[in-house]
Design an enzyme around this catalytic site. Sequence first.
Site, short mmCIF file in Angstrom:
data_model
loop_
_atom_site.label_atom_id
_atom_site.label_comp_id
_atom_site.label_asym_id
_atom_site.label_seq_id
_atom_site.Cartn_x
_atom_site.Cartn_y
_atom_site.Cartn_z
N GLU A 84 0.80 -1.22 0.00
CA GLU A 84 0.00 0.00 0.00
C GLU A 84 0.84 1.28 0.00
O GLU A 84 0.42 2.29 -0.59
CB GLU A 84 -0.91 0.01 1.24
CG GLU A 84 -2.01 -1.03 1.24
CD GLU A 84 -3.19 -0.63 0.36
OE1 GLU A 84 -3.12 0.44 -0.27
OE2 GLU A 84 -4.16 -1.41 0.29
N SER A 132 -29.61 -28.68 49.68
CA SER A 132 -28.89 -28.77 50.96
C SER A 132 -27.49 -28.16 50.93
O SER A 132 -26.74 -28.33 51.90
CB SER A 132 -28.79 -30.24 51.39
OG SER A 132 -30.06 -30.81 51.58
#
Length: 728
Positions: A65, A325
């Site tokens: 680029e 429990s």
Amino acid sequence: MTAVLVLWYLLCLPRDLFKGTPYSTVVLDRSGELLGARIADDGQWRFPPCDTVPERYAKAVIQFEDKYFRWHPGVNPVAIARAAIGNLRAGRVTSGGSTITMQVIRISRRRERNIWQKGIEAILATRLELRCSKKKILALYASHAPFGGNVVGLEAASWRYFGRPASELSWGEAATLAILPNAPSSIHPGRNRQLLLDKRNRLLHNLLSAGVLDSLTCELACDEPLPDQPVPLPAYAPHLTEWYASTQRGQQVRTAIDLPLQRRVEAMTDRWSDELDRTGIQDLAAVVMDIHSGELIAYVGNASQQRQRPGRQVDIARSPRSTGSVLKPLLYCALLQEGSILPYTLLPDVPINLNGFSPQNFDLQFYGAVPASEALARSLNVPAVHMLRDYGVPKFQDLLRNLGMTTLTRDPADYGLSLILGGAEGTLLDITGIYARLSRCYQGLEEDCPLKDRTALWYTFDALKEVSRPDELDWRLVRSVRKVAWKTGTSYGFRDAWAVGVTTDYAVGVWVGNAQGQGVPGLTGARTAGPVMFDLLGLLPRHANAENAYAADGWFLPPVYGEYIRAEVCPESGFLRGHACERADTLILPVAAQRSAPCPYHQVIDGESRFLLPPRMEWFYRQHHPEYRPLQGAQSDRQLEFIYPEPGSTITIPRQLDGSMGSIVFNLAHRDPSMQVFWHLDNEYVGETRLIHQLSLTPPPGDHVMTAVDEQGNSTAVRFTVAYYQNN
């Protein structure tokens, strides 16, 4: 005028170029590995920005680029002139001459592409160069460049196209992603593959010419295949990812999850879930916590996500469910810590009715009296209710909140004594965290803990170590079996099954049931959740950073001098030794135990020390303890007590099949069954019994008092209410 232009130039660039940009929620494990992600609000796979760019991609994208990116001030006049000449010769736009910096500006502004906008981009690019380093600018580009379809940013593209993080890209993969933003709509891994391949290989040869690659690396990179269609992202701990997507949306979250362990835990829980599905149990959740770090290291919100069923998306680990429990050990430890009970104190296990609440043990039996540690190990309900009544529901609720239970939002009166039997809802994450916290407090890894007495914690862990294991292995006989303090729980209607285990290194919690709440016969913590928990514990290694945290046998180190007192305890009652106790054991006890009561069950009768329980407790106790010697021919404090009805109970009398009224069977315990007992209902004589003290009556609706008097004048009474008659 110059000053105005300078001021405009200084202020022309927004502080946050990508303000308002939605990002994907990204969840990582402790090493930075991707666990899962959720798409951004605009439907794009756009991972949160990163500060660095992998070297291979950086070199590839700069070569493709903007070869002079490292040196230009944001605009490359030579590139612009070259692009202009090329466009004139071609008679169309073939190149824009934009630098990477200019592309960052263009992506952030999202304006129409024309000469005027390109000029503005050039100005803003120079301003961006003054504000940010080249490294930062390249990172902004890599995080926001389009990569085709709904994939934005390098990291998202790397995962979507190659199934790995950008840091692990090969040269061929890095080059592929370097050219995609140049024309993401026309060049895509799924189409125009030859054009994409030609451009990628051309870039690789340019990198070879620039001296970035050697010839062999270039040749191997050119031979790499192109990706096909986007691949699914990892989906480990999907419910955890979903939770972060709802609480930290659009952020990258680094968790303490250990991905290799997470994979093994998911595989294990999936196998168990698929097996349990055959019995009508569709859902399973599990969490694993590291004691030494206090972190959550594995999380399964609901196993077997691949199996289609209602409720599979429910995150059970964070869903409030009836606790069964599993809270009992916390109450036991709290009572030990304050000295209200001792480790082996006999607790009453007889029928009780408290404002209509009549708890029963799971096996529907009563044992008269049970040592506290045994009551905990066997998870007996009635002794637990007696303990909570003594401790206080509001006080216990405050304790649970301080320990980290976040679901107790109602008034204590709404829970009542059922709080200890599953009358409240808790989450697997909270409950496992509480058990982990107990281990951390015992080992001195956490200071601010409501249950901090190490001796009380020691006895709690010791009692839980005695819980019968589903594999029926006895840790006393097999040295290789890991010692675990663990507790199960089963909710009313067999809807929730729990198992939570804790060692010196880990806490593991498992919930089994149906997310939609339907019960399944046989769904109990011991039979379903327990085996899963032990299999998960088997996956966990001994902690490498805790060499001195436990004894040689892998269990908790015992309390040290100064953390306990020594006291004589009656071996039969478990209370402190009283004046009538002939024998005593010397035990280490919590410091507060010195305030505990002395033995109430030994009496000196006719010059002999006798262990005598109250008649009601004795009546049930004798059925399970043939060695017990009842009192005969002598007097004690209490001679008779009602077994049924319980004091204050409300009774409904049904009609029989023939339409006649039913009756109440009154039951009485007497130390000397041969005694004659006279019965009076509301002061009216209704009958007498000998040997078997039971009487059947049909009282009218309303409040009543039944009184029993033996032939020696000993008496007892019980108040009860007949609410109404009920038709079957």
